[in-house]
Enzyme design. Structure first.
Site, short mmCIF file in Angstrom:
data_model
loop_
_atom_site.label_atom_id
_atom_site.label_comp_id
_atom_site.label_asym_id
_atom_site.label_seq_id
_atom_site.Cartn_x
_atom_site.Cartn_y
_atom_site.Cartn_z
N SER A 1 0.85 -1.19 0.00
CA SER A 1 0.00 0.00 0.00
C SER A 1 0.88 1.24 0.00
O SER A 1 2.01 1.19 0.50
CB SER A 1 -0.91 0.02 1.24
OG SER A 1 -1.55 1.27 1.39
N TYR B 1 -2.07 -0.81 10.38
CA TYR B 1 -2.16 -1.26 8.99
C TYR B 1 -0.97 -0.72 8.20
O TYR B 1 -0.31 -1.47 7.46
CB TYR B 1 -3.47 -0.77 8.38
CG TYR B 1 -3.59 -1.02 6.88
CD1 TYR B 1 -3.93 -2.28 6.41
CD2 TYR B 1 -3.36 0.01 5.97
CE1 TYR B 1 -4.03 -2.51 5.04
CE2 TYR B 1 -3.46 -0.21 4.61
CZ TYR B 1 -3.80 -1.47 4.14
OH TYR B 1 -3.90 -1.70 2.79
N LYS C 1 2.18 -2.77 6.30
CA LYS C 1 2.44 -2.63 4.88
C LYS C 1 3.86 -2.14 4.62
O LYS C 1 4.48 -2.50 3.61
CB LYS C 1 1.41 -1.70 4.23
CG LYS C 1 0.02 -2.31 4.16
CD LYS C 1 0.00 -3.62 3.41
CE LYS C 1 -1.40 -4.18 3.23
NZ LYS C 1 -1.41 -5.45 2.46
#
Length: 258
Positions: free
Chosen positions: A147, A160, A164
């Protein structure tokens, strides 16, 4: 450029998180290029629609239910793929979770554990399992879906984003050590994409409007716009590409946004 560079006929690809969004779009594109695609997700029933769509378009696909955060499921996914298809040439690590949206200091530890388990540990374990199978058959390609948040953390998406960022480093580590096995490992970094996964952002006008102002192309991506980047990295067109990240974000990072 010869079109055969993107021809995946005779190859077997596993796509995790394939029931919808980027995973489904990627699976459909790989199948359209001739690969037999093994669709993986927690629930087999959720994958059947994608399998039927691939079959209706003349492609080949099968379904294996497997949770990306459960070691036994990942081992079974690889074992069943090799048993039924005879080989494993392409792995797309797409499955991910983001159970907490809010201030990083308020993240419950159980959500930290869940996010790490799926986004990082599962991706790591499956990559190792797949790489060993690819080595046995002369090589292959692993594509991790990271991401843009792995480059610059998104507000309210702390753990998160952290996982990533780790996936990006993991991609480089696997690429370095698996190159001798003729296994290429790369990552695609999507920006804001219209998926159920990102609906907390795309369906919240207060978040979406300022976000779009930072994206030079001025809109959210569709899953089908991310899938071609995966195809490139999985195909012979990227035969000399490993350890790299391909950002697909409408210009957000490259033009100084986020």
């Amino acid at each position: 450029m010869p079109t055969t560079l993107f021809d995946l006929a005779g190859r077997v690809a596993v796509v995790t998180g394939a029931s919808r969004g980027i995973g489904a779009a990627t699976a459909q594109l790989l199948a359209a290029q001739g690969a037999h695609v093994v669709l993986a997700s927690r629930k087999a029933a959720d994958l059947e629609k994608v399998r039927e769509e691939i079959a209706a378009a003349g492609g080949k696909a099968s379904v294996i239910a497997a949770h990306a955060g459960v070691s036994a499921d990942l081992r079974r996914l690889v074992a069943e793929t090799v048993k039924t298809q005879g080989r494993l040439d392409i792995l797309v690590n797409n499955a991910a979770t983001n159970p907490h949206f809010g201030h990083i200091a308020d993240t419950p530890m159980e959500m930290v554990d869940k996010t790490v388990q799926v986004n990082l540990r599962g991706c790591f374990e499956l990559s190792g399992l797949a790489a060993r199978q690819m080595k046995a058959h002369g090589g292959g390609a692993i594509v991790n879906i990271a991401s843009v948040n792995g480059l610059k953390p998104g507000t309210g998406q702390g753990i998160y984003s952290i996982t990533k960022a780790a996936v990006i480093n993991m991609t480089q580590a696997f690429a370095k050590e698996c190159a001798a096995w003729k296994v290429r490992v790369n990552a695609v970094l999507p920006g804001l994409t219209e998926t159920r996964f990102a609906s907390a952002l795309t369906q919240n006008e207060a978040i979406l409007k300022p976000a779009l102002k930072q994206i030079p192309l001025g809109r959210v991506a569709q899953p089908a716009e991310i899938a071609p980047a995966v195809l490139f990295l999985a195909s012979d067109a990227a035969s000399y590409v490993t350890g790299t990240t391909l950002v697909v974000d409408g210009g957000l990072i490259g033009c100084g946004g986020l």
